[in-house]
Design a protein around this motif. Sequence first.
Motif, mmCIF file in Angstrom:
data_model
loop_
_atom_site.group_PDB
_atom_site.id
_atom_site.type_symbol
_atom_site.label_atom_id
_atom_site.label_comp_id
_atom_site.label_asym_id
_atom_site.label_seq_id
_atom_site.Cartn_x
_atom_site.Cartn_y
_atom_site.Cartn_z
ATOM 1 N N ARG A 63 -6.273 -0.096 -2.704
ATOM 2 C CA ARG A 63 -5.311 0.759 -3.407
ATOM 3 C C ARG A 63 -4.872 1.902 -2.520
ATOM 4 O O ARG A 63 -5.473 2.195 -1.481
ATOM 5 C CB ARG A 63 -5.951 1.323 -4.675
ATOM 6 C CG ARG A 63 -6.126 0.313 -5.773
ATOM 7 C CD ARG A 63 -6.526 1.015 -7.066
ATOM 8 N NE ARG A 63 -7.450 2.114 -6.848
ATOM 9 C CZ ARG A 63 -8.775 1.986 -6.824
ATOM 10 N NH1 ARG A 63 -9.313 0.792 -6.955
ATOM 11 N NH2 ARG A 63 -9.541 3.023 -6.654
ATOM 12 N N SER A 64 -3.845 2.574 -2.993
ATOM 13 C CA SER A 64 -3.420 3.792 -2.314
ATOM 14 C C SER A 64 -3.425 4.932 -3.308
ATOM 15 O O SER A 64 -3.248 4.737 -4.494
ATOM 16 C CB SER A 64 -2.008 3.645 -1.775
ATOM 17 O OG SER A 64 -1.933 2.569 -0.898
ATOM 18 N N LYS A 99 0.820 -1.216 0.000
ATOM 19 C CA LYS A 99 0.000 0.000 0.000
ATOM 20 C C LYS A 99 0.849 1.257 0.000
ATOM 21 O O LYS A 99 0.417 2.300 -0.488
ATOM 22 C CB LYS A 99 -0.918 0.009 1.227
ATOM 23 C CG LYS A 99 -2.062 -0.959 1.098
ATOM 24 C CD LYS A 99 -3.223 -0.653 2.027
ATOM 25 C CE LYS A 99 -2.829 -0.538 3.468
ATOM 26 N NZ LYS A 99 -4.016 -0.555 4.341
ATOM 27 N N PRO A 106 -11.496 -0.778 -1.402
ATOM 28 C CA PRO A 106 -10.407 -1.364 -2.196
ATOM 29 C C PRO A 106 -9.073 -1.094 -1.536
ATOM 30 O O PRO A 106 -8.921 -0.143 -0.777
ATOM 31 C CB PRO A 106 -10.521 -0.639 -3.535
ATOM 32 C CG PRO A 106 -11.212 0.634 -3.230
ATOM 33 C CD PRO A 106 -12.130 0.364 -2.075
#
Lengths: 421, 300, 367
Positions: free
Chosen positions: B135-136, A259, B133
């Motif tokens: 994601r970043s 992340k 989700p």
Amino acid sequence: MIGFKRLAAVLATLALTAVACGAQQSGSQATKTDPGVTQDTITLGATYPVSGTASFYYSVAKGAGAYFEYINNEKGGVNGRKIKYIVVDDAYTPANTPAKARELVQQDKVFLTYGNLGTPTNLAVRDYYNQQKVPQLFVFTGSSVWGADYSKYPWTLGWQPDYVTEGKIYARYITQSEASDKIGVLYQNDQYGKDYLNGLRAGLGDKAAAMITDTATYNANDPVDMSSQVNKLKASGANTFYVAATPAYAANAVTNAVKNGWKPKIYMNNVSGASATWRGVVKGLGASAGVDGMISSTYLKDPLDTAKWGNNAGVKLFRDVMTRYGNGCDPSGADSFCISGMASAFTMVNLLRQAGNDLTRKHVMDLACCALNETDNPLLLPGTVVKTTKTDHFPVQQEQLQRWEQDHWVPFGPVLDARKK
Amino acid sequence: MLLAASVIQSFAQQVVSGVAAGAIYASLALALVLIYRAMDVANFAQGEMAMFATFVAYTLITQFHLPYLLAFVLTILLAFAGGVIVERAVVRPFEGAPVLTLVIVTLALFSIVNGLAGLIWGYVFKTFDSPFPARSIQVAGVFVGIQDLGVIAVTLVVLAVVFSFFRYTRLGLAMRAAALYPESSRLLGVRTSRMLALGWGLAAAVGAVSGMMVAPIVFLDPNMMQPVLLFAFAAAVLGGIESPVGSVIGGVIVGVLLALVGTYLPGGQNLRIPFGLIVIVAVLLFRPAGLLGRREMKRV
Amino acid sequence: MTATGALNSSRLRASTIFPALVALVVLFGIPLTTDSFQTFQFANVAVFVVAVLGLNLLTGYSGQISLGNGAFMAIGGYTTALLVARLGVPYALTIPLGGLLAAAAGVVIGIPALRLRGIYLALATFALALAVTPVLNNFDSFTGGHAGVNMNPAAPPFGLDLSNEQWLYFLCWAVAAILFLPARLLIGSRTGRAWMAIRDGETAATANGISISFYKTLAFGISAFYAGVAGSLQAVVLTYINPDSYSLALSLSLLIGAVVGGLGSVWGPVLGGLVVVWLPYLAERAAGLHLGPLSFGGKPDIGFGILLLVLMYFAPAGLAGLAARAWRRYRRLRRGSGGQADGESETVEPEPVATAERQVEPDQMST
């Protein structure tokens, strides 16, 4: 008042009688047969974290117990004797284990203890078992002290490949592969984590200081939030991430790394290698890209990899046994601790068979420490030999590297034998 | 120049991660505050109740195949009911008991709920999906996870709901009155014991949200909330143990401080729990009401 | 001395001597009639009795809730282990030292604790209990870290023909007996009365000129001393300690032992020690040791929690309170319905603590 005096007299008499009788019981009794063995049973004992925060390790006992039941019900036991497996709870607290050890030896009169779980919990009772000459066999921990201290503690033996050796295996691979010069290490702040770090360092030799850019730690009961550790290692410029953490923390660490845009090469310790863990991480991340290529090692077959092991006799046996006697172990192999439990139980049964009718603790221990030579374990990697000799007290020393691809591990390279340095 | 930029970026990254972690502590702290407002008791079993609710959600999703949102809402309702039942069955018999008895009662509750979860679902880790989700997004070189933003958003929403409930609804006002002035409220017709049950139900519902936010990050298992509990207490104490807004602020501060201590203090990573102790003790000694709590006068 | 007074003193003798005699008989009988596992367990009971004796003074008499006395046990335990294993000091010497070091820590902790009350003190000591393991782990160059400290087992001295477990048993119970007396005396002394006054109402106590800070800190120090000695003894018994030995569970079992045994009662700690050591064992045996999906895991926790709730509801004064109630009823029956008024004061034993009464106090809200 008069009644009171009479009562006191009665009690005093009772006490004196008790003392007189009891005094004859003190001291050890010489026995001809070792306790725990009868015409039709052999009693084994073990201490496990059945309750508490480490209770996920209890699956090892379940896997082993399932295999024992299979042997009892379908193979007529071991040389006609059924195995009775008594597992007591020490909650992974070394303060509890000494009492539990005495419970097993004195009350349950076990023949030997098999598969006791945990490093500090086994250390807490190593002196006791050795004094009592009760085998502390195949303890379930990857610490290397059991084999290393054999000469001082000849009644204690490990089984699985130890963490230091595994670390050396990774170190060797890192130095042989390219682009992995800078390593950031995350390790649990206890012997387990430190063993992995020390193994890595030992394997890297004099390059260790240059290659390891930074280390980060955590304590076993900390909140599962490795973000600050991961950030720290990323900031140190590492391009390789060496993870010596238990499953929840390892998964969190890798998730955080992905992340946060860190794309290191990941080395995952075997304790956290279960496929189920990483399938979960991949699912949570939505894609396997961040986890693909992660390297770990294994010494067991992975039933979840049906493509590779679906038709394997040993894996089929595992599925059968867990379906019929599983105690809650998932036959698909989702819980890797069930697998290792059954694998080591196989060795245990073999050992008892080998001992034949000379079922004394000494004989069993002599065989275990120095004369094991098992080549047909159904769940260890093909070609693995469970072996001990007069100078080698590490039964399982073979592992194979594996690489994560999408949703399963792909073993590669030869099965490495740590015995051949 | 470049070094300074990367140091600042690294610092900012730690802060961002800390805020995300802090939202977790805040969400459980909210539940703790609700109970404390209702009856002056720190519920040591709050985390376990949250965990149990999360397992219920897990069952709804995996066994009954309900979509996440439906399971989420259903779980909150079930948790509310569960909280009321617990209050009636376990807490009510001890109404008016001294603090120590109540502490023991919540510890017993801890044991029971934890054991029940272990008995029903076992101790093997399970994966619990996040609705967000993974994601970043990148903001000035700092990675912000969407999941983390989601947790922060949910926590703020829960806070807003709780806050408005207490400030703007009749029921909320009645609950506050019942907690602060039980005798007078009773005289005014407020059913104080029903308020207590409501308080527990609300707290359980808020805790359920917390558990469902935590589970995707750690794995779902009966012991998953225990590491969070101490820091939730720290957050509640720091923010003011009677203030919902304070507990959220406290959570963020605790999360950020932990991240910074872990990074910049040598050996700090291993001293997170002792750091939580320091926060609690320091606040209780020097500013017992916390950041936003009322300064209490002890009536003689 | 009035007639009632004379009756009181003989009743004092009876109510103290009778149980004491039974206790002595049982104490000497146990190690000689049980196997080494049970003897070992009873040695552990003595360890917990010592620790709970101290906690009883702190929580039962001075009214300060502590969920963190395990920290003091850790100090005692590590003092003994490090001195014995690293410096070869005879373990007997380390026991009082462990107690003293723990007492110092107790005073240090008692001072900030002065400003914390009720649930806040519970929270702070809860955090203290959690902090013990990481701190011990972290300063590993001093404590040996997670690898722990290993000692040689304590062999019976003077060549006595006892097993290790029997020797440990006598050692621990001797210490427990020796430490029982000061605790008993403190309870009956002015200090004990000051504690109880503080426990039952601080404002009134101050109005009566009792120095709250002094007595509260003293209580912390003394209870820490007892816990430290218990920790030292425990280290001698276990021969191996590491940071995991001092988990939150330890502190909680001390508190639960104190409460279940009976806070604010003289014999409560003994009952508490018995329960803390034997109940988990009995629960495990009752739940069955068979492996299986629903085996064992979870059941003892549930049973334990329910038991605790039931006990707190029906016997808030603990087992000692139950025993006292039964004793009183027995004596009332013996005296017959037409006997003297029950107005005479109960035994010299102080009343069980306010946990027994369920009062709604006006200042409960402002704690």
